[in-house]
Design a protein around this motif. Structure first.
Motif, mmCIF file in Angstrom:
data_model
loop_
_atom_site.group_PDB
_atom_site.id
_atom_site.type_symbol
_atom_site.label_atom_id
_atom_site.label_comp_id
_atom_site.label_asym_id
_atom_site.label_seq_id
_atom_site.Cartn_x
_atom_site.Cartn_y
_atom_site.Cartn_z
ATOM 1 N N GLY B 71 0.854 -1.182 0.000
ATOM 2 C CA GLY B 71 0.000 0.000 0.000
ATOM 3 C C GLY B 71 0.890 1.232 0.000
ATOM 4 N N ILE B 84 -3.173 4.368 6.942
ATOM 5 C CA ILE B 84 -2.480 3.189 7.470
ATOM 6 C C ILE B 84 -3.480 2.243 8.126
ATOM 7 C CG2 ILE B 84 -0.891 2.437 9.304
ATOM 8 C CD1 ILE B 84 0.507 3.612 6.886
ATOM 9 N N LEU B 87 -5.437 0.442 5.434
ATOM 10 C CA LEU B 87 -4.633 -0.594 4.769
ATOM 11 C C LEU B 87 -4.420 -1.791 5.688
ATOM 12 C CD1 LEU B 87 -1.943 1.617 2.976
ATOM 13 C CD2 LEU B 87 -3.581 0.094 1.835
ATOM 14 N N CYS B 92 -3.333 -5.464 4.081
ATOM 15 C CA CYS B 92 -2.148 -5.088 3.284
ATOM 16 C C CYS B 92 -0.879 -5.629 3.965
ATOM 17 C CB CYS B 92 -2.113 -3.564 3.172
ATOM 18 S SG CYS B 92 -0.617 -2.920 2.431
ATOM 19 N N ALA B 95 3.019 -1.361 4.042
ATOM 20 C CA ALA B 95 2.675 0.014 3.690
ATOM 21 C C ALA B 95 3.955 0.776 3.414
ATOM 22 C CB ALA B 95 1.911 0.674 4.826
ATOM 23 N N LEU B 128 5.816 -1.599 7.688
ATOM 24 C CA LEU B 128 5.652 -0.196 7.285
ATOM 25 C C LEU B 128 7.007 0.398 6.935
ATOM 26 C CD1 LEU B 128 3.318 2.342 9.037
ATOM 27 C CD2 LEU B 128 5.621 3.017 8.335
#
Lengths: 702, 702
Positions: B71, B84, B87, B92, B95, B128
């Motif tokens: 994402g 966030i 997602l 997801c 990210a 992330l």
């Protein structure tokens, strides 16, 4: 200064050995002369041809229709001496000997030929460049006196930069890189084996050329030390930076130089210290030269050692700060007014904080197109900022942005340097070229930019001859005669007459005298043999330290007298020197050294293992400039020890200055007679005073 | 190792905040994905559009047709946490938060948002990258997860080089320069503010990518010290060189890093020593990285620290020799067979002389087209040569010569590196490109080539994990318990049990005991206050040195007891430590330091002013590799003092190794409990033995 005008602005050129193959080494000079379209008479010399490249050919130099300004010699090595003789007799002003195979490679025979050509030239008043030279390349007129020419792709109208190198490939490759970087190249000169004309001759000529503003030089050896320093001083006075790279700094490097030029490499540490003293910008790799020249060619010198950096890359900001710390460059404290103007261009989140320098506008400011350039404007107006660095990762857009015009205008009007940095490569060539066209130098690394400014600041910090003259004229004291008999005792007494603080000591002929001297001086004392014939007293068992009573002094005196008599039976023994022991908190070394190339220099360094392992010593040529002893201290790695680091008492700067000044007076008074003077150790006492504990004076071999 | 496969090989990508302006920051990622032509599902997310760049648009992450691998978040800072969360809830996997305005610039509010996004991601098992990242650029597949993309101009099939940087501009500008230099770039990764995924995560992933052979990294801070060292070791084991540049090495640089990332810079000297230990090739300027990578990407490592240089430029020969001396690289002694082959390619005048390395064939050999390449062939066959440098000023002709094919073939088949150097600039681009196409790295300076080989040799010299395991498994002795009460006396006794040579000393409760101890130890002695509550004995008047008689010992004991009682009235006084004075010829410092990032490291350095002013100290992380103490000595500036310079007795290397090994055992036995151990001074005696004279042990704060 030797008149090199015929070499740099020839009206007639003979090419001795010219070939009709215009693509070959002996034909290309003719081709280049023809292509230049300049109003210069060209005379190919070749006994077997009538015409080459459209020019009438002459069978030998004697038959030339006029005495040429330049005789370009491209014949095989064996025929060079004859060609030189022919040219000299015909009245040629400068011979440029491109042919090689002489002094290179230890070949004694070649060196002899070189000596012969020099002698012939001098006899006839002809100058001689080379042999083994790639000649003079004139990038403004588009004229190479050479068989290699990288200049055709760019001819500068400005021509403010000159490159002078002993090595031909060094010169041509540097010129090529400078052309790539859009640097306004004027001349490239290679001096080759220097049978006659040297790099110093060329520097002297270029210093007086009003077009030339910056010179870069790469050399393996400087033979005329005093003249080199004089031209360095002249360039400093004229505000023309000299960027210099010495090849053969190390043992292996200088062995290599010796093997391929036959030249003896001089003392690099001396050269290095002297270049620093005279403001020469020393670099140690070819890669450093083009960016350094690009900044110097701007023609603006830093107004102080404090820089400001503005960037939209946090990385570039930190890299600049790292390099500034490492090089001792200051990050300017911005004035309150500047801070206000800077903040107007910073993102919202930076408004509540003080302004840091380097100034990172962050990627947030990418939308605000003039943020960086408006900050540059504010920085240029801040008197506390000596130079500005502007660093961006890339063009940040297909056209590089409208800010470029404003930026170039600011740089044009500024009195201090604005140095651009673009981190990315050819992706940003369009921006790079726009900036360069606007006379903003563009480097590829923020560290390089900091270094360029640091070196340029060193240049402006070097004293001008006027400043030096003001210092030099101060001393009016009469010379003190050299000691008639040279021993430690007489040398220390002589130094004391020059105002140098020396250890309290007395000469004593025997044990009784030594005891009396010790009682007078106070304990503890040292006893050392005194003889004009014994230089290394320790080696003959002639030194006893730390004697705390009359008995010990008497015993020690007898012992060192006996030891010395046994070890050096023919030495004249005067007795012993009795010295009051001084407990140094730090040991220095100082003195006078006579360098083969540069003459007398004054030394100052940390003593003991600092000298042995680190070689932490600096030197000064004469005359001294202002604040010489302070500058010498600043150049030492151990400077903090003298400046009071970790609670030490700082050394008394007046005492140190008195020592250095006295040494300068000694050189002025006795220069030719002096072989050297070693003051080792020079004690720094607990209260910061300095005292010379031992001294050895050597007369010059004459 | 965290599974970053979805990030490096995504099959589906959502772009949250995608804009229909495909030229703008929030539109470009869509444009790049579209242009890549890859079989990847693309899902723009935007509540106000139906279609962007030909892709169907979804109003929010929840409505996506599948859980995307990646994402990409390009919404404004204020909307990032919501994106966030969306997602993460949609499943997801990774990210990538390109949006900026968080941890940068000391902004506490932004840092809070960063913490929130990390917590949300971790709660849902989503990785992330970012925020404030320029993403992952895949140069093999032609895919940038970014709004900046310099890759379109060159996509590599090899992709053996990866660039990993915290700074986005650092990454993109390095990648651009590497593309210019024809380096086979695989990935460029920027980790930005590292709310979650760090540079260490990326290094761990890339280490295991079989395509990746060389990694260059630029970072401001390493947070996971142990994992960083582990991946350095892994890269060493795999033979994949890691080239690293730390930004924020100095005080100003680290202040800058702190200001723009909010991160605390770790201890640079510790990091520097550890990188050296693990064979990381450290550079200090961006400009050094592309040439270093070019040489490393060759995939061949120097077989020794001895190089051979062949050139037709005397200048390049001497510059190489200078740099070799400066970096401690050896110029190989050529075997007799090699010398014969080399001479066949040297000019006539060199036949009578021994062959020098660097080998200068001189401009005389220009006619002999294969001279240089035939010499390269001979050098590659000489087992005494670890790597070959081939330096020419320029192409030497319009086509670069026929020798190029032979040369590229030699390089291809060689087991050691052949590094090309061309001194001139773009004039020689055709030759440069031919060589690069033939997989010969081409640098612009002989000095740079020597440096690249030197650093690669450091890489191969670093021990593999197998070699380290062989050393680490030796010790089987039982742990020695920490002293119950920590004083100088108990610490020295404890060290002695670990086999460390310590000063002879006794604890004495009073003056009578002290006199008895002194009589037993022999004079002169030192008397020092002994108290678990007094760490800095000198500061309370608790130390008297150089006592030569029983009377002096008695007086001194009474005095230090009284001084300590007055200065530290609440301290428990055990009495005094009486130590035999040792006269060091050299003082060292050693011990154990606990670094915030890297944990326990072992120190060794020169003591006194060497430590104070020069910081001449090196460090080792654990486990130690082979010859650790010898390598530590070699890393000290003052190494010659320990190796016997100027007639000194060399330090006993076995004693030194025993000390370092004992310190390693202490860490292994007591690691968590240890706060630090200072051994200062460690005396080196006249006969080269080492003796710890004073020791201070600190427990960890727990």
């Amino acid at each position: 200064v030797r008149d090199l005008t015929p070499l740099f602005a020839p009206r007639s050129i003979a090419v001795v050995g010219a070939s009709s193959n215009l693509m070959g080494l002996a034909g290309r000079p003719i081709a280049y002369l023809s292509e230049s379209g300049l109003d210069i008479a060209v005379y190919p010399v070749n006994p077997t041809r009538d015409e080459i490249g459209g020019f009438k050919v002459y069978p030998d130099p004697a038959s030339l229709p006029e005495a040429p300004d330049v005789g370009l010699v491209v014949v095989p090595a064996a025929a060079v001496v004859d060609a030189i003789e022919g040219l000299a007799k015909r009245g040629c002003k400068v011979a440029v000997v491109i042919s090689s195979g002489f002094g290179e490679g230890d070949r004694a025979e070649g060196a002899d030929a070189q000596d012969r050509m020099r002698d012939i030239a001098r006899e006839h008043g002809m100058l001689l460049l080379g042999p083994n030279t790639l000649g003079v390349h004139d990038y403004v007129r588009g004229l190479p006196l050479s068989f290699v020419w990288y200049g055709r792709k760019a001819v500068s109208e400005v021509g403010s930069v000159a490159v002078v190198s002993q090595s031909g490939s060094g010169m041509t490759s540097l010129c090529d890189r400078m052309l790539d970087a859009g640097i306004p190249l004027g001349y490239g000169v290679a001096t080759g084996n220097e049978a006659d004309v040297t790099i110093v001759d060329i520097l002297e000529h270029l210093a007086e050329d009003p077009k030339v503003k910056v010179i870069a030089t790469v050399f393996e050896e400087i033979r005329e030390g005093a003249r080199f320093l004089k031209v360095c001083q002249r360039l400093r006075d004229l505000g023309k930076p000299l960027i210099a790279m010495k090849v053969g700094r190390t043992e292996s490097g200088s062995a290599m130089v010796k093997s391929h030029t036959g030249a003896l490499a001089g003392s690099y540490p001396t050269l290095q210290a002297l270049m620093r003293q005279y403001g020469v910008l020393e670099v140690t790799d070819l890669d450093q030269i083009p960016p350094m020249v690009a900044v110097a060619a701007l023609g603006k010198l830093p107004t102080s050692n404090s820089i400001a950096v503005v960037t939209n890359s946090g990385g570039a900001a930190a890299i600049s700060a790292d390099r500034a710390d490492e090089l001792g460059v200051k990050l300017a404290e911005l004035s309150p007014a500047t801070q206000v103007k800077v903040k107007e261009n910073l993102p919202d989140f930076a408004q509540e904080q003080p302004v840091h320098n380097p100034i990172d506008v962050t990627a947030q400011s990418m939308q605000k197109r003039f943020a960086l350039v408006d900050i540059v404007e504010a920085l240029l107006e801040d008197d506390g900022v000596g130079a500005v660095i502007h660093a961006v990762p890339s063009s940040g857009g297909p056209e590089g942005g409208q800010w470029v015009d404003k930026y170039c205008g600011l740089s044009h009007n500024a009195t201090k340097p604005v140095v651009g940095v673009i981190l990315s490569g050819r992706e940003s060539d369009h921006l790079r070229n726009r900036l360069r066209d606007g006379n903003v130098p563009v480097l590829s690394s923020p560290g390089e930019a900091v270094e360029a400014i640091s070196l340029l600041h060193r240049f402006v910090s070097a004293p001008t001859s006027t400043q030096i003259a003001a210092v030099a004229s101060r001393s009016t004291a009469a010379p003190v005669s050299l000691p008639a008999v040279i021993t430690e005792n007489t040398t220390l007494n002589w130094l004391a007459e020059y105002g140098v603080p020396v250890a309290s000591q007395r000469l004593a002929a025997d044990a009784a005298g030594a005891v009396a001297a010790a009682n007078e001086l106070g304990y503890p004392v040292a006893v050392k043999i005194s003889s004009p014939d014994i230089a290394h007293k320790t080696e003959v068992g002639g030194v006893v330290l730390g004697l705390t009573s009359a008995e010990e002094v008497a015993v020690a005196t007898a012992r060192v007298m006996a030891n010395a008599a046994a070890a050096a039976p023919h030495a004249a023994l005067e007795g012993v020197t009795v010295s009051r022991m001084v407990k140094p908190v730090l040991e220095l070394i100082s003195g006078i050294h006579k360098d083969d190339t540069f003459g007398h220099v004054i030394l100052l360094g940390l003593g003991g293992i600092w000298a042995e392992i680190l070689g932490d010593v600096t030197m000064r040529g004469l005359p001294l400039g202002p604040d010489a002893s302070e500058r010498m201290v600043d150049e030492l790695q151990g400077a903090p020890l003298l400046r009071g680091a970790r609670g030490r008492t700082p050394v008394n700067t007046k005492s140190l200055a008195a020592l250095i000044d006295a040494l300068a007076r000694i050189v002025a008074d006795h220069g030719d007679a002096l072989g050297g003077l070693d003051l080792n150790p020079v004690a720094v006492t607990e209260d910061g005073e300095i005292v010379v504990l031992d001294a050895a004076l050597y007369l010059a071999d004459r």
